[in-house]
Design a protein around this motif. Structure first.
Motif, PDB file in Angstrom:
ATOM      1  N   GLY A  30       0.833  -1.181   0.000  1.00 38.83           N
ATOM      2  CA  GLY A  30       0.000   0.000   0.000  1.00 38.83           C
ATOM      3  C   GLY A  30       0.874   1.239   0.000  1.00 38.83           C
ATOM      4  O   GLY A  30       2.096   1.158  -0.131  1.00 38.83           O
ATOM      5  N   THR A  31       0.250   2.381   0.152  1.00 38.03           N
ATOM      6  CA  THR A  31       0.958   3.652   0.163  1.00 38.03           C
ATOM      7  C   THR A  31       0.891   4.247   1.561  1.00 38.03           C
ATOM      8  O   THR A  31      -0.201   4.435   2.103  1.00 38.03           O
ATOM      9  CB  THR A  31       0.322   4.637  -0.840  1.00 38.03           C
ATOM     10  N   ALA A  78       3.314  12.069  12.260  1.00 35.34           N
ATOM     11  CA  ALA A  78       1.987  11.724  11.757  1.00 35.34           C
ATOM     12  C   ALA A  78       2.157  10.796  10.563  1.00 35.34           C
ATOM     13  O   ALA A  78       3.155  10.877   9.831  1.00 35.34           O
ATOM     14  CB  ALA A  78       1.218  12.972  11.345  1.00 35.34           C
ATOM     15  N   THR A  79       1.209   9.890  10.397  1.00 34.53           N
ATOM     16  CA  THR A  79       1.252   8.988   9.251  1.00 34.53           C
ATOM     17  C   THR A  79      -0.127   8.896   8.620  1.00 34.53           C
ATOM     18  O   THR A  79      -1.151   8.988   9.312  1.00 34.53           O
ATOM     19  CB  THR A  79       1.767   7.583   9.655  1.00 34.53           C
ATOM     20  N   THR A  80      -0.138   8.749   7.316  1.00 30.90           N
ATOM     21  CA  THR A  80      -1.368   8.508   6.570  1.00 30.90           C
ATOM     22  C   THR A  80      -1.073   7.410   5.566  1.00 30.90           C
ATOM     23  O   THR A  80       0.081   7.168   5.207  1.00 30.90           O
ATOM     24  CB  THR A  80      -1.855   9.767   5.822  1.00 30.90           C
ATOM     25  N   GLY A  81      -2.107   6.746   5.134  1.00 30.32           N
ATOM     26  CA  GLY A  81      -1.929   5.703   4.135  1.00 30.32           C
ATOM     27  C   GLY A  81      -3.221   5.432   3.406  1.00 30.32           C
ATOM     28  O   GLY A  81      -4.304   5.855   3.842  1.00 30.32           O
ATOM     29  N   LYS A  82      -3.093   4.713   2.282  1.00 28.07           N
ATOM     30  CA  LYS A  82      -4.291   4.342   1.527  1.00 28.07           C
ATOM     31  C   LYS A  82      -4.038   3.029   0.798  1.00 28.07           C
ATOM     32  O   LYS A  82      -2.893   2.658   0.533  1.00 28.07           O
ATOM     33  CB  LYS A  82      -4.697   5.442   0.551  1.00 28.07           C
ATOM     34  N   ASP A  83      -5.128   2.340   0.528  1.00 23.27           N
ATOM     35  CA  ASP A  83      -5.094   1.080  -0.215  1.00 23.27           C
ATOM     36  C   ASP A  83      -4.089   0.098   0.389  1.00 23.27           C
ATOM     37  O   ASP A  83      -3.212  -0.422  -0.297  1.00 23.27           O
ATOM     38  CB  ASP A  83      -4.774   1.336  -1.694  1.00 23.27           C
ATOM     39  N   LEU A  84      -4.237  -0.175   1.684  1.00 28.08           N
ATOM     40  CA  LEU A  84      -3.317  -1.050   2.401  1.00 28.08           C
ATOM     41  C   LEU A  84      -3.867  -2.476   2.450  1.00 28.08           C
ATOM     42  O   LEU A  84      -5.060  -2.683   2.659  1.00 28.08           O
ATOM     43  CB  LEU A  84      -3.117  -0.542   3.824  1.00 28.08           C
ATOM     44  N   THR A  89      -7.851   3.289   4.471  1.00 29.39           N
ATOM     45  CA  THR A  89      -7.045   4.407   4.966  1.00 29.39           C
ATOM     46  C   THR A  89      -6.327   4.051   6.264  1.00 29.39           C
ATOM     47  O   THR A  89      -6.751   3.183   7.022  1.00 29.39           O
ATOM     48  CB  THR A  89      -7.927   5.648   5.245  1.00 29.39           C
ATOM     49  N   LEU A  90      -5.239   4.764   6.493  1.00 30.44           N
ATOM     50  CA  LEU A  90      -4.477   4.743   7.737  1.00 30.44           C
ATOM     51  C   LEU A  90      -4.332   6.184   8.183  1.00 30.44           C
ATOM     52  O   LEU A  90      -4.022   7.064   7.376  1.00 30.44           O
ATOM     53  CB  LEU A  90      -3.089   4.135   7.509  1.00 30.44           C
ATOM     54  N   ASP A  91      -4.574   6.441   9.470  1.00 26.90           N
ATOM     55  CA  ASP A  91      -4.422   7.781  10.016  1.00 26.90           C
ATOM     56  C   ASP A  91      -3.815   7.643  11.405  1.00 26.90           C
ATOM     57  O   ASP A  91      -4.410   7.019  12.284  1.00 26.90           O
ATOM     58  CB  ASP A  91      -5.779   8.482  10.094  1.00 26.90           C
ATOM     59  N   LEU A 126      -6.978   2.303  11.335  1.00 25.50           N
ATOM     60  CA  LEU A 126      -7.009   1.623  10.045  1.00 25.50           C
ATOM     61  C   LEU A 126      -8.479   1.361   9.740  1.00 25.50           C
ATOM     62  O   LEU A 126      -9.177   0.721  10.534  1.00 25.50           O
ATOM     63  CB  LEU A 126      -6.255   0.299  10.106  1.00 25.50           C
ATOM     64  N   VAL A 127      -8.968   1.852   8.599  1.00 23.37           N
ATOM     65  CA  VAL A 127     -10.381   1.734   8.263  1.00 23.37           C
ATOM     66  C   VAL A 127     -10.524   1.056   6.912  1.00 23.37           C
ATOM     67  O   VAL A 127      -9.904   1.472   5.924  1.00 23.37           O
ATOM     68  CB  VAL A 127     -11.056   3.132   8.227  1.00 23.37           C
TER      69      VAL A 127
END
Length: 119
Positions: A5-6, A32-38, A80-82, A99-100
């Motif tokens: 993922g990103t 802070a961290t964010t992510g998508k499509d994990l 998403t990751l937040d 993580l959602v």
């Protein structure tokens, strides 16, 4: 377990000292961290949830069933990751770690105490 993922991480962390121990004790800042499509491969949270709901056997059988459902293949996807972290005197506080996804949502808080080697 493998993941893909990103993920983005931003941080503002400082530390100084004459020894490794002094540097760890002086570690301060934030991140802070964010992510998508994990995707976490080899870890199926939806199967674990189903096992917990449908199991009617004793505690040992339940524990085995939960573990088998969680780590014996499969995958868990998250949209998403937040996350937000603060660091003070070598203690990393997980203020938010969310993580959602469609099939699973994980939220958490906690800390890693580097001087005491505890999580």
């Amino acid at each position: 377990m493998r993941g893909k993922g990103t993920i983005n991480l931003t941080s503002d962390i400082t530390a100084s000292g004459a020894s490794a121990a002094a540097i760890v004790m002086d570690l301060n800042g934030k991140a802070a961290t964010t992510g998508k499509d994990l995707v976490l491969q080899g870890f199926d949270l939806a199967a674990m949830s189903r096992a917990m709901v449908t199991s009617t056997k004793g505690a040992l059988a339940n524990a085995t069933k939960y573990l088998d459902a969680t780590v014996s293949g499969g995958q868990t996807s998250f949209d998403t990751l937040d996350g937000a972290f603060t660091i003070k005197s070598g203690v990393v506080n997980f203020d938010k770690l969310d993580l959602v996804g469609k099939d699973a949502t994980v939220t958490g808080t906690g800390n890693v105490n580097l001087p005491l080697w505890t999580i």
